[in-house]
Design a protein around this motif. Structure first.
Motif, PDB file in Angstrom:
ATOM      1  N   UNK A  20     -10.188  -1.140   8.290  1.00 20.87           N
ATOM      2  CA  UNK A  20     -10.236  -0.332   7.059  1.00 20.87           C
ATOM      3  C   UNK A  20      -8.837   0.096   6.635  1.00 20.87           C
ATOM      4  N   UNK A  21      -8.039   0.542   7.588  1.00 19.27           N
ATOM      5  CA  UNK A  21      -6.663   0.949   7.258  1.00 19.27           C
ATOM      6  C   UNK A  21      -5.874  -0.222   6.703  1.00 19.27           C
ATOM      7  N   UNK A  22      -5.998  -1.372   7.354  1.00 22.11           N
ATOM      8  CA  UNK A  22      -5.273  -2.538   6.866  1.00 22.11           C
ATOM      9  C   UNK A  22      -5.746  -2.919   5.464  1.00 22.11           C
ATOM     10  N   UNK A  23      -7.047  -2.904   5.239  1.00 21.25           N
ATOM     11  CA  UNK A  23      -7.574  -3.250   3.920  1.00 21.25           C
ATOM     12  C   UNK A  23      -7.108  -2.257   2.855  1.00 21.25           C
ATOM     13  N   UNK A  24      -7.056  -0.977   3.199  1.00 16.77           N
ATOM     14  CA  UNK A  24      -6.543   0.011   2.251  1.00 16.77           C
ATOM     15  C   UNK A  24      -5.100  -0.310   1.880  1.00 16.77           C
ATOM     16  N   UNK A  25      -4.298  -0.637   2.876  1.00 17.85           N
ATOM     17  CA  UNK A  25      -2.891  -0.957   2.627  1.00 17.85           C
ATOM     18  C   UNK A  25      -2.746  -2.216   1.777  1.00 17.85           C
ATOM     19  N   UNK A  26      -3.618  -3.200   2.009  1.00 15.96           N
ATOM     20  CA  UNK A  26      -3.590  -4.419   1.189  1.00 15.96           C
ATOM     21  C   UNK A  26      -3.950  -4.104  -0.268  1.00 15.96           C
ATOM     22  N   UNK A  27      -4.871  -3.194  -0.476  1.00 13.95           N
ATOM     23  CA  UNK A  27      -5.236  -2.809  -1.838  1.00 13.95           C
ATOM     24  C   UNK A  27      -4.029  -2.199  -2.546  1.00 13.95           C
ATOM     25  N   UNK A  28      -3.316  -1.305  -1.874  1.00 12.48           N
ATOM     26  CA  UNK A  28      -2.122  -0.703  -2.490  1.00 12.48           C
ATOM     27  C   UNK A  28      -1.063  -1.760  -2.782  1.00 12.48           C
ATOM     28  N   UNK A  29      -0.908  -2.728  -1.893  1.00 14.86           N
ATOM     29  CA  UNK A  29       0.070  -3.797  -2.126  1.00 14.86           C
ATOM     30  C   UNK A  29      -0.335  -4.651  -3.325  1.00 14.86           C
ATOM     31  N   UNK A  30      -1.609  -4.950  -3.426  1.00 14.49           N
ATOM     32  CA  UNK A  30      -2.105  -5.790  -4.522  1.00 14.49           C
ATOM     33  C   UNK A  30      -2.037  -5.058  -5.861  1.00 14.49           C
ATOM     34  N   UNK A  31      -2.415  -3.797  -5.868  1.00 17.46           N
ATOM     35  CA  UNK A  31      -2.496  -3.045  -7.121  1.00 17.46           C
ATOM     36  C   UNK A  31      -1.126  -2.602  -7.635  1.00 17.46           C
ATOM     37  N   UNK A  32      -0.212  -2.257  -6.737  1.00 20.98           N
ATOM     38  CA  UNK A  32       1.148  -1.841  -7.102  1.00 20.98           C
ATOM     39  C   UNK A  32       1.166  -0.791  -8.216  1.00 20.98           C
ATOM     40  N   UNK A  33       0.306   0.219  -8.074  1.00 22.40           N
ATOM     41  CA  UNK A  33       0.231   1.303  -9.047  1.00 22.40           C
ATOM     42  C   UNK A  33      -0.369   2.517  -8.362  1.00 22.40           C
ATOM     43  N   UNK A  34      -0.350   3.646  -9.055  1.00 27.53           N
ATOM     44  CA  UNK A  34      -0.994   4.836  -8.511  1.00 27.53           C
ATOM     45  C   UNK A  34      -2.506   4.663  -8.564  1.00 27.53           C
ATOM     46  N   UNK A  35      -3.176   4.988  -7.450  1.00 33.21           N
ATOM     47  CA  UNK A  35      -4.628   4.904  -7.349  1.00 33.21           C
ATOM     48  C   UNK A  35      -5.189   6.254  -6.924  1.00 33.21           C
ATOM     49  N   UNK A  36      -6.332   6.588  -7.453  1.00 33.01           N
ATOM     50  CA  UNK A  36      -7.024   7.793  -7.010  1.00 33.01           C
ATOM     51  C   UNK A  36      -7.886   7.444  -5.799  1.00 33.01           C
ATOM     52  N   UNK A  37      -8.307   8.468  -5.076  1.00 31.40           N
ATOM     53  CA  UNK A  37      -9.211   8.262  -3.940  1.00 31.40           C
ATOM     54  C   UNK A  37     -10.509   7.626  -4.421  1.00 31.40           C
ATOM     55  N   UNK A  38     -10.960   8.032  -5.602  1.00 30.49           N
ATOM     56  CA  UNK A  38     -12.203   7.484  -6.160  1.00 30.49           C
ATOM     57  C   UNK A  38     -12.059   5.978  -6.435  1.00 30.49           C
ATOM     58  N   UNK A  39     -10.932   5.576  -7.027  1.00 33.53           N
ATOM     59  CA  UNK A  39     -10.716   4.150  -7.288  1.00 33.53           C
ATOM     60  C   UNK A  39     -10.678   3.370  -5.982  1.00 33.53           C
ATOM     61  N   UNK A  40      -9.983   3.910  -4.995  1.00 36.14           N
ATOM     62  CA  UNK A  40      -9.888   3.247  -3.698  1.00 36.14           C
ATOM     63  C   UNK A  40     -11.261   3.140  -3.045  1.00 36.14           C
ATOM     64  N   UNK A  41     -12.047   4.198  -3.124  1.00 42.85           N
ATOM     65  CA  UNK A  41     -13.399   4.195  -2.569  1.00 42.85           C
ATOM     66  C   UNK A  41     -14.239   3.081  -3.197  1.00 42.85           C
ATOM     67  N   UNK A  42     -14.171   2.940  -4.515  1.00 47.21           N
ATOM     68  CA  UNK A  42     -14.923   1.883  -5.202  1.00 47.21           C
ATOM     69  C   UNK A  42     -14.482   0.498  -4.742  1.00 47.21           C
TER      70      UNK A  42
END
Length: 138
Positions: A20-42
């Motif tokens: 889960x931690x790795x996947x969260x980090x991959x999402x931030x790398x892919x998105x390259x923008x500010x994300x809310x907890x709600x967006x990340x949860x979705x």
């Protein structure tokens, strides 16, 4: 910051590696923008149905504490993105529609402080410019 560096930092600080931690980090790398907890949860719910809000917040807090993520507040909501790789002083312009962020080196605080508060010792500040990027203006 990138995923490999972030995972290495977690390990160095004694935190467990999880998918889960790795996947969260991959999402931030892919998105390259500010994300809310709600967006990340979705985004996480696709692979981890039922992932808890607590898990998301706990990991976001940990990542921010370790300097992996930086935070800002947009429209009353805390948002997160990878910490900038540069160690030089800089600021950001942030799109309020898509969250895209760009940095710039000029610091308006230097002149402002010199003119208005010459005897005030500034120990830190944060300067962000909000608006709509070119793509979101269309």
């Amino acid at each position: 910051m990138n995923v490999a560096h972030a995972l290495r930092l977690l390990k160095e600080k004694g935190y467990k590696y999880t998918g889960k931690r790795e996947d969260m980090l991959h999402i931030f790398a892919r998105e390259a923008r500010y994300l809310s907890a709600k967006e990340l949860l979705e985004m996480m719910n696709h692979k981890y149905p039922g992932v808890s809000v607590d898990t998301i917040y706990r990991n976001l807090s940990l990542f921010a504490q370790l300097g992996i993520l930086e935070t800002t507040e947009l429209e009353g909501e805390k948002r997160f993105r990878y910490r900038c790789d540069t160690s030089t002083h800089h600021h950001h312009v942030i799109c309020l529609s898509c969250g895209k962020t760009e940095s710039f080196q000029h610091c308006p605080m230097d002149e402002f402080t010199r003119q208005h508060f010459p005897r005030f010792d500034v120990t830190g500040h944060k300067f962000e410019v909000y608006g709509r990027c070119e793509s979101c203006q269309l």
